[in-house]
Enzyme design. Sequence first.
Site, mmCIF file in Angstrom:
data_model
loop_
_atom_site.group_PDB
_atom_site.id
_atom_site.type_symbol
_atom_site.label_atom_id
_atom_site.label_comp_id
_atom_site.label_asym_id
_atom_site.label_seq_id
_atom_site.Cartn_x
_atom_site.Cartn_y
_atom_site.Cartn_z
ATOM 1 N N ALA A 69 -7.933 13.093 -0.009
ATOM 2 C CA ALA A 69 -9.226 12.460 0.237
ATOM 3 C C ALA A 69 -9.769 12.009 -1.118
ATOM 4 C CB ALA A 69 -10.184 13.428 0.914
ATOM 5 N N ASN A 98 -3.703 -4.041 -4.844
ATOM 6 C CA ASN A 98 -4.351 -3.472 -3.667
ATOM 7 C C ASN A 98 -5.873 -3.531 -3.873
ATOM 8 O OD1 ASN A 98 -5.577 -0.964 -2.171
ATOM 9 N ND2 ASN A 98 -3.603 -1.312 -1.182
ATOM 10 N N CYS A 128 -8.391 2.752 4.738
ATOM 11 C CA CYS A 128 -8.518 4.047 4.077
ATOM 12 C C CYS A 128 -9.418 4.965 4.898
ATOM 13 C CB CYS A 128 -9.086 3.905 2.675
ATOM 14 S SG CYS A 128 -9.200 5.524 1.884
ATOM 15 N N GLY A 215 3.572 11.439 3.553
ATOM 16 C CA GLY A 215 4.800 12.190 3.294
ATOM 17 C C GLY A 215 5.729 12.188 4.503
ATOM 18 N N GLY A 241 5.548 4.910 4.666
ATOM 19 C CA GLY A 241 5.194 6.133 5.378
ATOM 20 C C GLY A 241 6.330 7.128 5.282
HETATM 21 C C1 LIG Z 1 -3.020 10.291 -3.286
HETATM 22 C C2 LIG Z 1 -2.939 9.029 -2.461
HETATM 23 C C3 LIG Z 1 -3.748 7.940 -2.786
HETATM 24 C C4 LIG Z 1 -3.699 6.768 -2.027
HETATM 25 N N1 LIG Z 1 -4.474 5.696 -2.386
HETATM 26 C C5 LIG Z 1 -4.387 4.530 -1.675
HETATM 27 C C6 LIG Z 1 -5.106 3.361 -2.106
HETATM 28 O O1 LIG Z 1 -5.781 3.345 -3.128
HETATM 29 N N2 LIG Z 1 -5.001 2.240 -1.338
HETATM 30 C C7 LIG Z 1 -4.214 2.194 -0.207
HETATM 31 O O2 LIG Z 1 -4.145 1.145 0.447
HETATM 32 N N3 LIG Z 1 -3.484 3.271 0.183
HETATM 33 C C8 LIG Z 1 -3.552 4.422 -0.519
HETATM 34 N N4 LIG Z 1 -2.800 5.508 -0.134
HETATM 35 C C9 LIG Z 1 -1.887 5.396 1.037
HETATM 36 C C10 LIG Z 1 -0.451 5.056 0.592
HETATM 37 O O3 LIG Z 1 -0.395 3.817 -0.083
HETATM 38 C C11 LIG Z 1 0.512 5.019 1.808
HETATM 39 O O4 LIG Z 1 0.069 4.049 2.735
HETATM 40 C C12 LIG Z 1 0.625 6.361 2.518
HETATM 41 O O5 LIG Z 1 0.516 7.437 1.614
HETATM 42 C C13 LIG Z 1 1.937 6.494 3.324
HETATM 43 O O6 LIG Z 1 3.061 6.444 2.490
HETATM 44 P P1 LIG Z 1 3.811 7.761 1.888
HETATM 45 O O7 LIG Z 1 3.989 8.707 3.043
HETATM 46 O O8 LIG Z 1 5.078 7.262 1.315
HETATM 47 O O9 LIG Z 1 2.891 8.330 0.852
HETATM 48 C C14 LIG Z 1 -2.831 6.696 -0.897
HETATM 49 C C15 LIG Z 1 -2.001 7.800 -0.581
HETATM 50 C C16 LIG Z 1 -2.040 8.957 -1.339
HETATM 51 C C17 LIG Z 1 -1.132 10.103 -0.977
#
Ligand SMILES: Cc1cc2nc3c(=O)[nH]c(=O)nc-3n(C[C@H](O)[C@H](O)[C@H](O)COP(=O)(O)O)c2cc1C
Length: 300
Positions: A69, A98, A128, A215, A241
Site C-alpha cells: 500500500a 507510468n 491503483c 507475486g 502478474g
Molecule cells: C511495491 C509495488 C509498487 C507498485 N507501484 C505501482 C505503480 O506505481 N504504478 C502501477 O501502475 N503499478 C504499480 N504496481 C503494480 C505492478 O506494476 C504490477 O501491476 C503488479 O505488481 C503485478 O505484477 P507482479 O505480480 O509481477 O508484481 C506496484 C506493485 C508493487 C508490488
Amino acid sequence: MNLSVNYAGVTFKNPITVASGTFGSGVEYSDFVDLNRLGAVTTKGVADHPWEGNPTPRIAETYGGMLNAVGLQNPGIDVFVERDIPFLKQYDTGIIVNVCGHSEEEYVNVVERLNDVDVDMLEINVSCPNVKEGGIAFGTDPKQLNHVTKLVKSHSNKPVVMKLSPNVTDIAEMARAAEDGGADGISLINTLTGMKIDVDRRKFVLANQTGGLSGPAIHPVAVRMVYQASHAVKIPVIGMGGVMNAYDALELILAGATMVSVGTANFINPNATIDIINGIEEYMKKNGVDDINDLIGAVE
Ligand SMILES: Cc1cc2nc3c(=O)[nH]c(=O)nc-3n(C[C@H](O)[C@H](O)[C@H](O)COP(=O)(O)O)c2cc1C
C-alpha cells in the site's frame, strides 16, 4: 532468432519490461542488471506534483506474494524529467512512463508535460487500489475508463497504454472501453485488493488496512485476464502478474500478450528480468521458434 516486437508502432528489442513501481526508474537496479538488455524500463508512477505515499507499514509478505500500500509515492514530474529521464537515456532500452493522478486534471498535466520529452510510450495507471481519489475509481467503471482514455489521448502525442485493474467482474468490457476511447494498448493486471490481519495484536498489518496483492499467487488470474482481454480487442496487450521465470512470461505471451512486465520477482531476484530473457531464448532454440511473434496468442 528474433525477439523484437512491435508494440503500438514502437519497436522494442525484446518483449520484457519491468512492472511499474518495482524497479524505480532503474537507478537502484543498474548495479545488478544491464539495463541495455531490457526491452524497456517502465518507470514508477509519476504525478504532476510530489506525493508522500501512505503511512507505514505499507508492505507485507503473504503466501506466494506480497501486499503493498505504498500509495504511489513519487517525486513529481519536474524532478522525474530532470533526473530520471537523463539517467535512462544513457541506456539502449525503451522507456515507458507510468502516469498517476488524483483527478482528470492531474493526469492531463503529466501527459502534457511529457509531450516534449523523448520517451517511447505512456502507461496510464487507472487501477491503483491504494489511492483514494482517481486511480482505481477510473479503472473499475467502463464509462469513466473510456472517458479518461479519450481525455489523455486528446492531450498526448505519445502512444497511450491504459493499465487495467483486475478488481472488476468483466475484464473484456474494460478492455473494450479502453480501446473504444482510443487507447493504443492495454496492460494488465495491476494488483488485487487484499487485507492481512495480525492475529496476536488483533490489528491490521498495513496502516492502510487494505493493500494490493502481487507475486506468483496472482499469476493464474493474470493468465486468464490477459487471455480474455486480448481476445476482446485488436490493440496489443502488455501482460503482467506474478511472472517469476521464463515459463510464466511465455504463458502470458501464449495467452495473447505482446510484451510482459516483471514486478515482484525483482524483489526476490534483482536479475530476474535477465534470467527471463535468457530463458525465453533457450525455449525458442529448444523448440525451433525463430520469431517470438509466432508465440503471441498461440495457445490452442
Ligand atoms: C511495491 C509495488 C509498487 C507498485 N507501484 C505501482 C505503480 O506505481 N504504478 C502501477 O501502475 N503499478 C504499480 N504496481 C503494480 C505492478 O506494476 C504490477 O501491476 C503488479 O505488481 C503485478 O505484477 P507482479 O505480480 O509481477 O508484481 C506496484 C506493485 C508493487 C508490488
